[in-house]
Design a protein around this motif. Structure first.
Motif, mmCIF file in Angstrom:
data_model
loop_
_atom_site.group_PDB
_atom_site.id
_atom_site.type_symbol
_atom_site.label_atom_id
_atom_site.label_comp_id
_atom_site.label_asym_id
_atom_site.label_seq_id
_atom_site.Cartn_x
_atom_site.Cartn_y
_atom_site.Cartn_z
ATOM 1 N N VAL A 1 -1.627 -9.613 10.023
ATOM 2 C CA VAL A 1 -0.929 -8.870 8.966
ATOM 3 C C VAL A 1 -1.761 -8.880 7.687
ATOM 4 C CG1 VAL A 1 1.172 -8.732 7.567
ATOM 5 C CG2 VAL A 1 1.326 -9.385 9.980
ATOM 6 N N ASP A 2 -2.399 -10.023 7.401
ATOM 7 C CA ASP A 2 -3.275 -10.107 6.219
ATOM 8 C C ASP A 2 -4.422 -9.099 6.315
ATOM 9 O OD1 ASP A 2 -1.885 -12.058 4.838
ATOM 10 O OD2 ASP A 2 -2.981 -13.718 5.766
ATOM 11 N N GLU A 3 -5.007 -8.979 7.504
ATOM 12 C CA GLU A 3 -6.090 -8.015 7.702
ATOM 13 C C GLU A 3 -5.596 -6.588 7.501
ATOM 14 O OE1 GLU A 3 -7.683 -8.698 11.541
ATOM 15 O OE2 GLU A 3 -8.820 -10.489 10.966
ATOM 16 N N LEU A 4 -4.392 -6.293 7.981
ATOM 17 C CA LEU A 4 -3.815 -4.958 7.805
ATOM 18 C C LEU A 4 -3.540 -4.685 6.325
ATOM 19 C CD1 LEU A 4 -1.337 -4.898 10.820
ATOM 20 C CD2 LEU A 4 -3.397 -3.503 10.570
ATOM 21 N N LEU A 5 -3.097 -5.711 5.610
ATOM 22 C CA LEU A 5 -2.852 -5.560 4.172
ATOM 23 C C LEU A 5 -4.149 -5.291 3.419
ATOM 24 C CD1 LEU A 5 -0.169 -8.300 3.471
ATOM 25 C CD2 LEU A 5 0.054 -5.863 2.972
ATOM 26 N N ASP A 6 -5.209 -5.999 3.806
ATOM 27 C CA ASP A 6 -6.510 -5.778 3.185
ATOM 28 C C ASP A 6 -6.987 -4.349 3.438
ATOM 29 O OD1 ASP A 6 -9.042 -6.756 1.895
ATOM 30 O OD2 ASP A 6 -9.850 -6.292 3.870
ATOM 31 N N GLY A 7 -6.808 -3.878 4.668
ATOM 32 C CA GLY A 7 -7.192 -2.506 4.987
ATOM 33 C C GLY A 7 -6.381 -1.488 4.219
ATOM 34 N N SER A 8 -5.086 -1.745 4.055
ATOM 35 C CA SER A 8 -4.233 -0.793 3.328
ATOM 36 C C SER A 8 -4.637 -0.713 1.863
ATOM 37 C CB SER A 8 -2.758 -1.197 3.447
ATOM 38 O OG SER A 8 -2.477 -2.375 2.705
ATOM 39 N N LEU A 9 -5.033 -1.853 1.280
ATOM 40 C CA LEU A 9 -5.469 -1.854 -0.122
ATOM 41 C C LEU A 9 -6.750 -1.054 -0.293
ATOM 42 C CD1 LEU A 9 -5.011 -2.868 -2.990
ATOM 43 C CD2 LEU A 9 -6.296 -4.938 -2.401
ATOM 44 N N ARG A 10 -7.683 -1.227 0.640
ATOM 45 C CA ARG A 10 -8.934 -0.485 0.576
ATOM 46 C C ARG A 10 -8.690 1.016 0.734
ATOM 47 N NH1 ARG A 10 -13.857 -3.485 2.055
ATOM 48 N NH2 ARG A 10 -13.436 -5.716 2.028
ATOM 49 N N LEU A 11 -7.771 1.379 1.613
ATOM 50 C CA LEU A 11 -7.448 2.793 1.810
ATOM 51 C C LEU A 11 -6.827 3.392 0.556
ATOM 52 C CD1 LEU A 11 -6.051 2.816 5.458
ATOM 53 C CD2 LEU A 11 -8.167 3.870 4.653
ATOM 54 N N LEU A 12 -5.997 2.610 -0.116
ATOM 55 C CA LEU A 12 -5.402 3.093 -1.367
ATOM 56 C C LEU A 12 -6.480 3.310 -2.421
ATOM 57 C CD1 LEU A 12 -2.137 0.936 -1.588
ATOM 58 C CD2 LEU A 12 -2.285 3.414 -1.288
ATOM 59 N N ASP A 13 -7.493 2.445 -2.445
ATOM 60 C CA ASP A 13 -8.614 2.620 -3.388
ATOM 61 C C ASP A 13 -9.370 3.917 -3.089
ATOM 62 O OD1 ASP A 13 -8.070 0.287 -4.727
ATOM 63 O OD2 ASP A 13 -9.495 -0.938 -3.598
ATOM 64 N N VAL A 14 -9.576 4.192 -1.795
ATOM 65 C CA VAL A 14 -10.263 5.436 -1.406
ATOM 66 C C VAL A 14 -9.430 6.642 -1.816
ATOM 67 C CG1 VAL A 14 -11.154 6.786 0.521
ATOM 68 C CG2 VAL A 14 -11.407 4.307 0.526
ATOM 69 N N CYS A 15 -8.133 6.548 -1.584
ATOM 70 C CA CYS A 15 -7.242 7.658 -1.952
ATOM 71 C C CYS A 15 -7.252 7.881 -3.461
ATOM 72 C CB CYS A 15 -5.822 7.346 -1.465
ATOM 73 S SG CYS A 15 -4.743 8.795 -1.323
ATOM 74 N N ASN A 16 -7.318 6.782 -4.230
ATOM 75 C CA ASN A 16 -7.405 6.899 -5.686
ATOM 76 C C ASN A 16 -8.695 7.578 -6.112
ATOM 77 O OD1 ASN A 16 -5.265 6.156 -7.370
ATOM 78 N ND2 ASN A 16 -5.553 3.982 -6.943
ATOM 79 N N SER A 17 -9.791 7.242 -5.451
ATOM 80 C CA SER A 17 -11.077 7.880 -5.765
ATOM 81 C C SER A 17 -10.998 9.382 -5.506
ATOM 82 C CB SER A 17 -12.197 7.271 -4.922
ATOM 83 O OG SER A 17 -12.383 5.904 -5.210
ATOM 84 N N THR A 18 -10.307 9.754 -4.446
ATOM 85 C CA THR A 18 -10.138 11.167 -4.124
ATOM 86 C C THR A 18 -9.314 11.867 -5.191
ATOM 87 O OG1 THR A 18 -10.163 10.557 -1.771
ATOM 88 C CG2 THR A 18 -9.420 12.773 -2.328
ATOM 89 N N LYS A 19 -8.232 11.219 -5.610
ATOM 90 C CA LYS A 19 -7.377 11.795 -6.659
ATOM 91 C C LYS A 19 -8.152 11.969 -7.954
ATOM 92 C CE LYS A 19 -3.917 8.964 -6.795
ATOM 93 N NZ LYS A 19 -2.623 8.461 -7.319
#
Length: 294
Positions: free
Chosen positions: A80-98
């Motif tokens: 679950v910790d690994e999934l949380l880390d991945g979700s945070l990184r994906l949110l950062d990528v999405c922010n860069s796109t925005k």
């Protein structure tokens, strides 16, 4: 496929496949099938819609009491910790796109306003055109950095699947696949915004041929699948590089620029809405994962 998962009886998940698993499977298959399609604003917008549906299914699955009980077990906390880390990184990528979309939109709207009002005359317009082109270079530099940072996340998402013979492991593998396909779409999205890899400064005739080819394709197919960001850049590069006297008063040149800027504005508006909706959905999924650990 996901629809065949969770057949065996378990203390942590239902003994029969949940309907949500079939929906997840369908969305993933649709996104995988679309990977081979040519990148266009229409295709990316469609992928963003499917991604939203995919993450909505994930969130509903994470809200199931038996799913939460299984993932909350001490021996599954690392996953679950690994999934949380991945979700945070994906949110950062999405922010860069925005951020890239917002920056380009602001300069695009300002340039359109200057063209309409002809504020500052020819020199004023030339300044705004160069501001826009400079902003695009800055955005592309930030995108290049974001794409470089994605390599670490790609490695995270490409870990070999867990094979412990239980349903929780199958679920974790599925959630990793969701993150991998999300990353793939966002990477394609960023590449679309920045356009082809930076090359040497385009010549006058290469810009002309790109614009002429765009018009020919549009007339032959009824609609264009060209990259609106690239076409607007090409039109403005052509404008500032044109040697024609009074180029800013040339009707054909300005009409071409206004047309591409308007297309870009509409494109950004559509993609911006899809990105905002996806971001909100991804935040909700992350909150569901955090609640499992609390």
């Amino acid at each position: 496929m996901a629809a065949t998962l969770f057949h065996g009886r378990s203390d942590s998940l239902p003994s029969r496949p949940h309907p949500l698993m079939s929906q997840l499977d369908d969305h993933i298959c649709r996104l995988r099938a679309s990977e081979a399609t040519s990148a266009s604003s229409t295709s990316i917008s469609h992928k963003l819609d499917v991604l939203q549906d995919l993450h909505e299914c994930v969130d509903k699955l994470l809200l199931l009491p038996l799913t939460q009980q299984g993932l909350a077990q001490e021996n599954n906390r690392k996953c679950v910790d690994e999934l949380l880390d991945g979700s945070l990184r994906l949110l950062d990528v999405c922010n860069s796109t925005k951020d890239a979309l917002l920056q380009t939109k602001e300069y695009c709207l300002e340039l359109q306003s200057t063209i309409r009002r002809r504020q500052g005359g020819e020199n004023g317009l030339a300044i705004e055109v160069r501001k826009y082109l400079t902003s695009r270079k800055m955005a592309n530099k930030a995108i290049k950095k974001a794409l470089t940072n994605l390599k670490g996340l790609e490695n995270k998402c490409s870990f070999s699947c867990i094979d412990t013979g239980n349903e929780i492991a199958t679920l974790v593998n599925l959630l990793r696949e969701v993150q991998a396909i999300t990353l793939c779409v966002l990477k394609s999205f960023l590449t679309f915004i920045s356009g082809p890899k930076a090359q040497s400064k385009p010549s006058h005739w290469s810009l002309v041929s790109k614009l002429v080819l765009h018009k020919r394709i549009a007339s032959e197919e009824g609609e264009t699948q060209e990259n609106e960001f690239v076409m607007a850049d090409a039109a403005l590069e052509f404008l500032v590089g044109c040697k024609t006297e009074c180029k800013y008063d040339n009707y054909m040149l300005m009409d071409n620029v206004k047309s591409h800027l308007k297309n870009l504005e509409v494109c950004i508006q559509d993609l911006e809405e899809g990105t905002q909706s996806l971001f909100r959905r991804m935040v909700k999924t992350r909150v569901s994962l955090l609640n499992i650990l609390n």
